[in-house]
Scaffold this active site. Structure first.
Site, mmCIF file in Angstrom:
data_model
loop_
_atom_site.group_PDB
_atom_site.id
_atom_site.type_symbol
_atom_site.label_atom_id
_atom_site.label_comp_id
_atom_site.label_asym_id
_atom_site.label_seq_id
_atom_site.Cartn_x
_atom_site.Cartn_y
_atom_site.Cartn_z
ATOM 1 N N PRO A 13 36.946 52.621 41.778
ATOM 2 C CA PRO A 13 37.143 52.454 42.919
ATOM 3 C C PRO A 13 38.253 53.478 43.675
ATOM 4 O O PRO A 13 39.171 52.542 43.629
ATOM 5 C CB PRO A 13 36.850 50.744 43.503
ATOM 6 N N VAL A 15 39.510 53.646 47.393
ATOM 7 C CA VAL A 15 39.393 53.586 49.520
ATOM 8 C C VAL A 15 39.250 55.278 49.929
ATOM 9 O O VAL A 15 40.555 55.969 49.450
ATOM 10 C CB VAL A 15 40.250 53.047 49.844
ATOM 11 N N GLU A 38 35.809 50.336 48.180
ATOM 12 C CA GLU A 38 35.411 49.173 48.610
ATOM 13 C C GLU A 38 34.945 48.908 50.174
ATOM 14 O O GLU A 38 35.111 50.124 50.649
ATOM 15 C CB GLU A 38 37.111 48.465 47.636
ATOM 16 N N CYS A 112 42.084 43.409 44.741
ATOM 17 C CA CYS A 112 43.080 44.182 45.979
ATOM 18 C C CYS A 112 44.255 43.556 46.401
ATOM 19 O O CYS A 112 44.192 41.818 47.096
ATOM 20 C CB CYS A 112 42.315 44.794 47.285
ATOM 21 N N ASN A 210 41.806 49.850 32.460
ATOM 22 C CA ASN A 210 42.316 50.449 34.038
ATOM 23 C C ASN A 210 43.855 51.052 34.339
ATOM 24 O O ASN A 210 44.344 49.584 34.213
ATOM 25 C CB ASN A 210 41.682 50.034 34.587
ATOM 26 N N ARG A 235 44.436 57.268 40.236
ATOM 27 C CA ARG A 235 45.072 58.181 40.287
ATOM 28 C C ARG A 235 44.952 59.817 39.648
ATOM 29 O O ARG A 235 45.490 60.829 39.863
ATOM 30 C CB ARG A 235 46.657 58.243 39.954
#
Ligand SMILES: Cc1cc2nc3c(=O)[nH]c(=O)nc-3n(C[C@H](O)[C@H](O)[C@H](O)COP(=O)(O)O)c2cc1C
Length: 326
Positions: A13, A15, A38, A112, A210, A235
């Site tokens: 995910p 943003v 998100e 987050c 991750n 990334r």
């Protein structure tokens, strides 16, 4: 619809990046599962579901505005994960019910570290509230006919992370994504693959590893180091979405151009297209150069099409739309 979390490559995910064109791009290069950006439950609850006959999409549009909060299409139905920010079980359920039929899974963001998330009791703030985590995940599991998952960061000690992961597993989630950094870590700090390995060893549900996957070879490296069968990339995919291709990465300029075409085709939010392009350019080049300045100045996809020499494609897409097909 069934989604299997074992042995998968996954778009993380992100943003303002993980909108429909970027997800489709990643999938085209080989991503098996693609997470959306998100979206906060409060925002979703202000939306209405629209069938967009022109694009062939399902759109969640904020009432009283033209703002598309989430756009998806049947082509990605079996692999798209809707990620939500929440701090309340009932609100999360009400929000999830608006999208659950259009997506393969609903994921709760518990990692987050940004202040807007933490101050609202969302994201990483949940990591210190195992009871609330349990409440949210079991409420979703009991009431939704779709997969429920969550994504966490590492806690202060590996033992604490494993304890929390075990509690999460008991809620019946289909998988758990672990970002191998702690809340206070910066993106440049190396991800701690060994602490992800501790979680993998303690659970029987699929764990998605991750952190710091930047090449196709890293998929195998992180799998070996953690024991996880599935890997999530943020990334590395943002900078070059062809990271998912077993054939190796394509030149970033080609991938960027394909992203521009897909953004035109799916009528992406221009702010999201510009943001993603800027991130890619900043990684390989510099926003001060003519391309970067051109992106900053662009106000529409027509402007971007001109900048990238895709005007003919832009005209073609618009003609098709006018004639009734995408
Ligand atoms: C631009 C950007 C946006 C992100 N947005 C989200 C998000 O919406 N939800 C989330 O759980 N994590 C988000 N993250 C964190 C990533 O999903 C991922 O956990 C983190 O970047 C580590 O993976 P990486 O080392 O492959 O980048 C974001 C990361 C980036 C770079």
């Amino acid at each position: 619809m069934e989604i299997n979390y074992r042995n998968k490559t996954i778009l993380a995910p992100m943003v303002r990046v993980g909108t429909l064109p970027f997800r489709l791009l990643a999938a085209e290069y080989g991503a098996d599962i693609t997470y959306g950006e998100e979206i906060i439950d409060h925002k979703l609850l202000k939306c209405e579901r629209h069938i967009n006959d022109v694009l062939g999409t399902v759109d969640l549009i904020e009432k009283g505005t033209n703002s598309v909060v989430f756009r998806t299409c049947p082509e990605e139905r079996s692999r798209v994960v809707f990620q939500m920010g929440t701090s309340d079980a009932v609100r999360a359920l009400n929000a999830a019910q608006m999208v659950c039929k259009d997506v393969a899974a609903v994921d709760i963001n518990m990692g987050c570290p940004k202040s807007f998330s933490i101050s609202g009791g969302m994201g990483a703030a949940l990591l210190t509230k195992p009871e609330l985590i349990h409440d949210i995940l079991t409420t979703l599991k009991r009431n939704l006919d779709t997969h429920v998952t969550c994504k966490i960061r590492l806690l202060k000690s590996s033992q604490d992370t494993v304890e929390l992961a075990r509690r999460i597993e008991k809620t019946g989630v289909s998988a758990l994504a672990v970002h191998g950094r702690k809340v206070a870590d910066r993106p440049r700090d190396p991800a701690k693959w060994s602490e992800i390995a501790d979680v993998v060893a303690a659970l029987s549900i699929p764990v998605i590893a991750n952190g710091d996957v930047f090449n196709y070879a890293d998929f195998e490296r992180i799998k070996v180091a953690t024991g996880a069968s599935s890997v999530m990339v943020a990334r590395g995919a943002l900078w070059n979405a062809s990271i998912f291709s077993p054939k190796g990465k394509l030149p970033w300029e080609d991938v960027k151009r394909e992203y521009v075409r897909k953004s035109i085709l799916w009528d992406n939010d221009i702010k999201s297209t510009k943001h993603t392009l800027k991130e890619i350019i900043m990684h390989y080049s510099c926003l001060e150069f003519p391309e970067g300045k051109g992106v900053i100045k662009s106000e529409s996809h027509a402007d971007l099409a001109r900048l990238y020499g895709e005007d003919k494609y832009y005209e073609h897409v618009n003609k098709q739309r006018f004639c009734g097909s995408r």
